[in-house]
Every structure is written in structure tokens, then in C-alpha cells.
Design a protein around this motif. Structure first.
Motif, PDB file in Angstrom:
ATOM      1  N   GLU A  79      71.422  29.207 -30.513  1.00 46.88           N
ATOM      2  CA  GLU A  79      70.599  28.672 -31.598  1.00 46.88           C
ATOM      3  C   GLU A  79      69.641  29.703 -32.190  1.00 46.88           C
ATOM      4  O   GLU A  79      69.499  29.801 -33.408  1.00 46.88           O
ATOM      5  N   ARG A  80      68.994  30.490 -31.352  1.00 49.29           N
ATOM      6  CA  ARG A  80      68.028  31.461 -31.890  1.00 49.29           C
ATOM      7  C   ARG A  80      68.726  32.523 -32.732  1.00 49.29           C
ATOM      8  O   ARG A  80      68.166  33.010 -33.709  1.00 49.29           O
ATOM      9  N   LEU A  81      69.963  32.866 -32.380  1.00 51.91           N
ATOM     10  CA  LEU A  81      70.716  33.826 -33.188  1.00 51.91           C
ATOM     11  C   LEU A  81      71.151  33.196 -34.505  1.00 51.91           C
ATOM     12  O   LEU A  81      71.149  33.857 -35.547  1.00 51.91           O
ATOM     13  N   GLN A  82      71.519  31.921 -34.461  1.00 48.19           N
ATOM     14  CA  GLN A  82      71.869  31.216 -35.698  1.00 48.19           C
ATOM     15  C   GLN A  82      70.689  31.240 -36.667  1.00 48.19           C
ATOM     16  O   GLN A  82      70.861  31.484 -37.862  1.00 48.19           O
ATOM     17  N   GLU A  83      69.501  30.993 -36.143  1.00 46.59           N
ATOM     18  CA  GLU A  83      68.301  31.010 -36.984  1.00 46.59           C
ATOM     19  C   GLU A  83      68.058  32.399 -37.567  1.00 46.59           C
ATOM     20  O   GLU A  83      67.727  32.535 -38.747  1.00 46.59           O
ATOM     21  N   SER A  84      68.238  33.424 -36.746  1.00 49.00           N
ATOM     22  CA  SER A  84      68.040  34.793 -37.228  1.00 49.00           C
ATOM     23  C   SER A  84      69.056  35.155 -38.302  1.00 49.00           C
ATOM     24  O   SER A  84      68.722  35.799 -39.299  1.00 49.00           O
ATOM     25  N   VAL A  85      70.294  34.751 -38.093  1.00 50.94           N
ATOM     26  CA  VAL A  85      71.348  35.015 -39.074  1.00 50.94           C
ATOM     27  C   VAL A  85      71.003  34.343 -40.403  1.00 50.94           C
ATOM     28  O   VAL A  85      71.121  34.953 -41.474  1.00 50.94           O
ATOM     29  N   LEU A  86      70.550  33.112 -40.343  1.00 57.15           N
ATOM     30  CA  LEU A  86      70.170  32.407 -41.572  1.00 57.15           C
ATOM     31  C   LEU A  86      68.976  33.071 -42.249  1.00 57.15           C
ATOM     32  O   LEU A  86      68.922  33.150 -43.486  1.00 57.15           O
ATOM     33  N   ASP A  87      68.037  33.576 -41.460  1.00 56.94           N
ATOM     34  CA  ASP A  87      66.886  34.282 -42.035  1.00 56.94           C
ATOM     35  C   ASP A  87      67.324  35.556 -42.760  1.00 56.94           C
ATOM     36  O   ASP A  87      66.807  35.881 -43.830  1.00 56.94           O
ATOM     37  N   VAL A  88      68.276  36.275 -42.176  1.00 62.25           N
ATOM     38  CA  VAL A  88      68.789  37.482 -42.838  1.00 62.25           C
ATOM     39  C   VAL A  88      69.470  37.097 -44.145  1.00 62.25           C
ATOM     40  O   VAL A  88      69.226  37.713 -45.191  1.00 62.25           O
ATOM     41  N   LEU A  89      70.314  36.086 -44.098  1.00 61.74           N
ATOM     42  CA  LEU A  89      71.005  35.648 -45.317  1.00 61.74           C
ATOM     43  C   LEU A  89      70.013  35.224 -46.395  1.00 61.74           C
ATOM     44  O   LEU A  89      70.209  35.523 -47.577  1.00 61.74           O
TER      45      LEU A  89
END
Length: 99
Positions: A79-89
Motif C-alpha cells: 500500500e505505501r508503494l502504491q501511494e508513492s507511485v500515485l504521488d509521482v504520477l
């Protein structure tokens, strides 16, 4: 990475200097070479998020394979990586010039 994030956070000039120094391809290569190291992927995403503050840098991230990498990382179940990926996008698709 702490220093990279600190140096680039909110400072377009520093982010451009970091980008021009060739750091972005190194960040992307590190994740491609070690995709199972969650902490590395997490900090790489944070760095890309903080660096994506100008059109020039966003283009550098794109040209270096960053968008494809980020899209590949969306498959993670962490989940924390999903959030980071979305923040980058979000930062890759947001024009910060009017802020």
C-alpha cells in the motif's frame, strides 16, 4: 536519498541542478535493477516525486523511462508503494509553474 529529497523539495533551481547532474537515470536504473527492495523503491519514488517540479525535469523523467517504470510499479500490492507511485504520477501530470 534524504539529502536528495531535502535538496530538491520545493526548490526548482536545485531540482534542475540535480536533474542536469544525471541523477534521474541512476534512480530509475536502481529501481529496475532492484525492484524487490521496497525501501529503495519507496525512496526512489519520493525522489522522483520531489524532482518532478518543472516541464524540463518531467521530460527528463519520461525520456529516462520513468513513466514506464512508475506504471509497472502500480502492480505492487504494498500500500505505501502504491501511494508513492500515485504521488509521482500526480507530480508528473501537474503543471507547477502557476503555483
Amino acid at each position: 536519498n534524504f539529502f536528495l529529497n531535502l535538496a530538491s523539495r520545493g526548490d526548482v533551481d536545485n531540482a534542475i541542478k540535480i536533474s542536469n547532474a544525471g541523477v534521474i537515470p541512476l534512480i530509475i536504473a536502481a529501481v529496475k535493477n532492484h525492484p524487490n527492495f521496497e525501501d529503495l523503491v519507496q525512496t526512489a519514488c519520493e525522489a522522483l516525486q520531489n524532482l518532478a517540479v518543472s516541464n524540463e525535469i518531467r521530460q527528463n523523467i519520461t525520456d529516462s523511462g520513468g513513466v514506464d517504470l512508475i506504471l509497472d510499479l502500480m502492480d505492487t500490492e504494498v500500500e505505501r508503494l502504491q501511494e508513492s507511485v500515485l504521488d509521482v504520477l500526480k507530480n508528473l501530470t501537474t503543471d507547477h509553474s502557476s503555483v
